[in-house]
Design a protein around this motif. Structure first.
Motif, short mmCIF file in Angstrom:
data_model
loop_
_atom_site.label_atom_id
_atom_site.label_comp_id
_atom_site.label_asym_id
_atom_site.label_seq_id
_atom_site.Cartn_x
_atom_site.Cartn_y
_atom_site.Cartn_z
N ASP A 89 17.52 7.86 -0.01
CA ASP A 89 18.50 8.23 0.24
C ASP A 89 19.45 8.82 -1.28
OD1 ASP A 89 19.83 7.67 2.94
OD2 ASP A 89 19.36 5.62 2.53
N GLY A 124 32.02 6.97 -3.68
CA GLY A 124 30.76 7.64 -3.03
C GLY A 124 30.28 7.92 -2.02
N TYR A 125 29.65 9.23 -1.69
CA TYR A 125 29.82 9.53 -0.22
C TYR A 125 27.53 9.60 -0.12
CZ TYR A 125 29.18 13.93 -2.32
OH TYR A 125 28.27 15.13 -3.24
N HIS A 126 27.38 10.07 0.95
CA HIS A 126 25.73 10.20 0.87
C HIS A 126 26.12 11.92 0.91
CE1 HIS A 126 25.90 5.94 2.58
NE2 HIS A 126 24.69 6.43 1.56
N ASN A 285 27.93 -4.63 0.63
CA ASN A 285 28.30 -4.46 1.61
C ASN A 285 27.17 -5.20 2.44
OD1 ASN A 285 27.00 -1.89 1.82
ND2 ASN A 285 27.95 -0.86 3.05
N GLY A 286 25.84 -5.27 1.95
CA GLY A 286 24.98 -5.45 2.59
C GLY A 286 23.24 -4.34 2.68
N ALA A 287 24.18 -2.65 2.46
CA ALA A 287 23.23 -1.86 2.32
C ALA A 287 21.92 -2.18 1.60
CB ALA A 287 23.46 -0.10 2.12
N SER A 288 20.79 -1.75 2.01
CA SER A 288 19.43 -1.41 1.13
C SER A 288 19.08 -0.25 -0.10
CB SER A 288 18.33 -2.35 1.53
OG SER A 288 18.51 -0.71 3.05
N ARG A 290 16.00 1.54 -1.35
CA ARG A 290 14.62 1.70 -1.31
C ARG A 290 14.82 2.23 -3.08
NH1 ARG A 290 14.23 4.62 4.06
NH2 ARG A 290 15.72 5.49 3.10
N GLY B 127 24.67 9.80 6.68
CA GLY B 127 25.03 9.05 6.53
C GLY B 127 23.97 8.35 5.72
N ARG B 128 23.78 6.67 5.47
CA ARG B 128 22.52 6.71 5.02
C ARG B 128 21.05 5.74 6.30
NH1 ARG B 128 21.78 4.66 0.02
NH2 ARG B 128 20.80 2.97 -0.43
N SER B 129 20.15 6.63 5.30
CA SER B 129 18.86 6.99 6.59
C SER B 129 18.49 5.34 6.23
CB SER B 129 18.10 7.40 6.20
OG SER B 129 17.99 7.78 4.97
N ALA B 130 18.09 4.59 5.33
CA ALA B 130 17.81 3.18 5.05
C ALA B 130 18.06 2.02 6.03
CB ALA B 130 18.00 2.77 3.72
N THR B 131 19.16 2.16 5.89
CA THR B 131 19.97 1.33 6.86
C THR B 131 20.18 1.36 8.73
OG1 THR B 131 22.16 1.89 6.02
CG2 THR B 131 21.00 -0.18 4.89
N PRO B 142 30.00 -7.16 6.90
CA PRO B 142 29.29 -6.58 5.73
C PRO B 142 31.12 -6.78 5.06
CG PRO B 142 31.19 -4.81 7.43
CD PRO B 142 30.51 -5.64 8.21
N PRO B 207 33.96 8.19 4.91
CA PRO B 207 33.39 7.07 5.02
C PRO B 207 31.94 7.27 3.48
CG PRO B 207 33.05 8.68 6.99
CD PRO B 207 34.29 9.22 5.72
N PHE B 208 32.03 5.69 3.08
CA PHE B 208 30.68 5.30 2.84
C PHE B 208 30.31 4.16 3.11
CE2 PHE B 208 29.27 4.48 -2.11
CZ PHE B 208 28.15 5.57 -1.66
N LEU B 209 30.55 2.85 2.62
CA LEU B 209 30.56 1.22 2.47
C LEU B 209 30.62 0.66 3.96
CD1 LEU B 209 30.77 -0.55 -0.65
CD2 LEU B 209 29.10 0.75 0.35
N SER B 210 31.88 1.56 4.44
CA SER B 210 32.47 1.21 6.11
C SER B 210 31.16 1.65 7.49
CB SER B 210 34.09 1.71 6.11
OG SER B 210 33.60 3.41 5.56
N SER B 212 27.58 2.21 5.59
CA SER B 212 26.52 1.97 5.53
C SER B 212 25.23 0.81 5.53
CB SER B 212 26.53 3.03 3.82
OG SER B 212 26.90 1.88 2.99
N PHE B 213 25.94 -0.01 5.83
CA PHE B 213 25.40 -1.76 6.45
C PHE B 213 24.02 -1.61 7.00
CE2 PHE B 213 29.66 -1.09 8.56
CZ PHE B 213 29.77 -1.77 9.48
#
Lengths: 364, 364
Positions: A89, A124-126, A285-288, A290, B127-131, B142, B207-210, B212-213
């Motif tokens: 990511d 931040g943002y992705h 927030n619990g996101a991982s 890698r 968005g976050r692909s890890a999660t 979260p 949106p970010f941590l809201s 990504s969990f």
């Protein structure tokens, strides 16, 4: 006095004529070939090495330092350098107070000042990991909607000079104090940005196509252990407990060249949020995270114009062009322009170390 | 009348007691084990299959249809289902006019109405692909900053019912007419969202941590070829040429259950922007898509309250709680709550086909 001595030894992925990708460290103007060390060094990317964790990174670094005189040495100018790791990511922050303030004043003159949460958390943002490319990759000018009924090539193509952090050890809810256990190393980042596309698409979900066409990174990943740890600047208001202690600041001095003219010197040491705080926030927030995650500091800008990390700031949104060495004026990037961001940093050994450079040329 | 007959045959990754991941298709209440077909079917994910391209997908689908009676059949209730593909980049759109209008009215009462670019381009973000996780994975509530000096578990945990598109064939600048050459199949998506974290962090980068969990997806990837292609709804103003022709609409009827109570039926067929337009937009700037990219439609909401794809809309931002079958009232999600999104669609063969379900239970 080399910036790439035994106290640096950044990792990269290179190839010679055969095209086979190998892992090496930069040493002066040469690459030390690590292939014959076996194991994680017999791979086409740094990811297996990065996944080993900090204790093993330290051991291998000590081993390479000791064996450096005996390792095969290949002249740097005879190798091709590749994207050093597979990006999992990609996340981008916005942690320079000067940059955020400048951008607010330029883009939101009726509502200047920092966004409400700016001093409470590292915003931040992705981003798009597919389009993270290695230094030297040509940057195609992106097309997009520049406004209502206007489609075409971006007319306001810009750079963002940033420092990027590469995650080695996976984790969740990472304390700021565990920063060095998870972050393998540091690269330079140019987060190319199309300001006209960005202005039109931005509401309400943030930047998208204005940033996703290319993000360039430097080919050498400097181990975090090679950096001196400085005290981070004071923060007021006091951050939430999960963001404390703030972790180290790194004294990285960036240099931005526009077609051979040095146009700015962004000072990373002045960033408001540290990389340790960014990692803690990213995962609270619990996101991982890698192995292979890349997160960037956000545009690095200092208080002075000649410390701007973007041309939006350097030229006041194009209203005050800069004059290049050949006499030409520029507000935003023209086709054929080359931007090179380089940097040195205070090293753990006392001397300065090099981060190399990230360069790219704009093509139509 | 099964929703999982020979006209559907969605692909998934399953394991039995041994734990080894295998590829199968769902057929009625069984999984047809494809392992002995060899090649791309002897893999732990669908990515190698997905990378083959549309002509080969069609051949293999014809082969499986023909050989189905002879393939090993394993009862569905004896297998574990896994994330069917490795997610490369994850992108989320915002393409339901009803959803965007509802959200504007609820969250920006002083400035309701669609964002300026909304009818000009399909707004989206990364968005976050890890999660991205498979259906059934517990969703941890979260933690985050819910406002100035407020840190803790989200108190406004929500869902977003969406339809997701899985990219098989890589590409750049993909014309809408080439949609079916690049998109391998369709999944259901629940883009879990913490509304309080979102409101505080949202400006100016989205949106970010809201979000990504956790993002849950259904375990079965329904081949695009299994869907009937409908005419897309009219669009006014006329989109830019790169977004035309609009490509097909898919008639997917979603169903949202909150602890065994059906609370809404979001109609995907009414989305303003099609999946072909989203893919064209995503790549028009030169960005590449890769095998394993997932892009989601955005929350699917119809004009009526009982067609809402989020609880933010269903409960008017928590002000009008819904009553569940057991008499309990809910505004946002409580720990222990389970949300299940299921769907059927108009199939290419004339009959309706199933997309299965994506479910998740909230834990502290």
């Amino acid at each position: 006095m080399t910036l790439f001595g035994l106290d640096n030894l950044p990792y990269g992925v290179f190839s010679v004529k055969s095209g086979v990708r190998r892992i090496g460290v930069r040493f002066g103007d040469a690459v030390l070939d690590l292939t014959h060390l076996g194991g994680v060094f017999q791979q086409p990317t740094l990811n297996p090495l990065m996944s080993l964790g900090h204790p093993r990174w330290a051991e291998l670094r000590a081993q390479i330092t000791e064996q450096a005189p005996d390792l095969p040495r290949i002249p740097l100018d005879t190798v091709s350098l590749h994207l050093p790791f597979d990006v999992a990511d990609y996340t981008d922050f916005y942690s320079s107070e000067h940059h955020a303030t400048n951008v607010s004043r330029i883009l939101r003159p009726n509502n200047p000042g920092l966004p409400p949460a700016w001093k409470r958390l590292p915003i931040g943002y992705h981003g798009r990991s597919a389009t993270v490319v290695v230094s030297g990759t040509p940057v195609e000018r992106p097309h997009g909607q520049l406004g209502v009924d206007v489609f075409g090539p971006s007319e306001r193509l810009d750079i963002e000079a940033e420092v990027g952090f590469v995650v080695g050890t996976p984790g969740r809810r990472i304390a700021t104090g565990d920063f060095a256990e998870h972050v393998f190393g540091v690269v330079l980042v140019n987060d190319w940005s199309a300001r006209d596309i960005q202005a039109f698409e931005n509401q309400p979900l943030g930047p998208f196509l204005s940033k996703s066409f290319a993000t360039s990174v430097s080919p050498w990943v400097v181990p975090l252990d090679a950096f001196a740890s400085l005290a981070a600047p004071a923060q007021d208001p006091r951050p939430q407990p999960y963001l404390l202690p703030p972790g180290p600041a790194l004294d990285v001095d960036l240099r931005v060249e526009w077609n051979d003219t040095e146009v700015s010197n962004p000072p990373y040491a002045q960033m408001y949020w540290t990389a340790a705080q960014q990692l803690a926030h990213l995962t609270v927030n619990g996101a991982s995270v890698r192995t292979g995650d890349l997160y960037a500091s956000g545009t690095v800008s200092g208080p002075a114009r000649e410390q701007a990390g973007s041309f939006l700031e350097l030229t006041s949104n194009g209203e005050q062009p800069v004059k290049l060495a050949d006499g030409a004026e520029r507000s935003f990037l023209l086709d054929g322009d080359t931007v090179t961001i380089s940097a040195t940093a205070a090293g753990a050994g006392g001397a300065r170390i090099g981060l190399g450079e990230v360069t790219g040329t704009v093509c139509p």
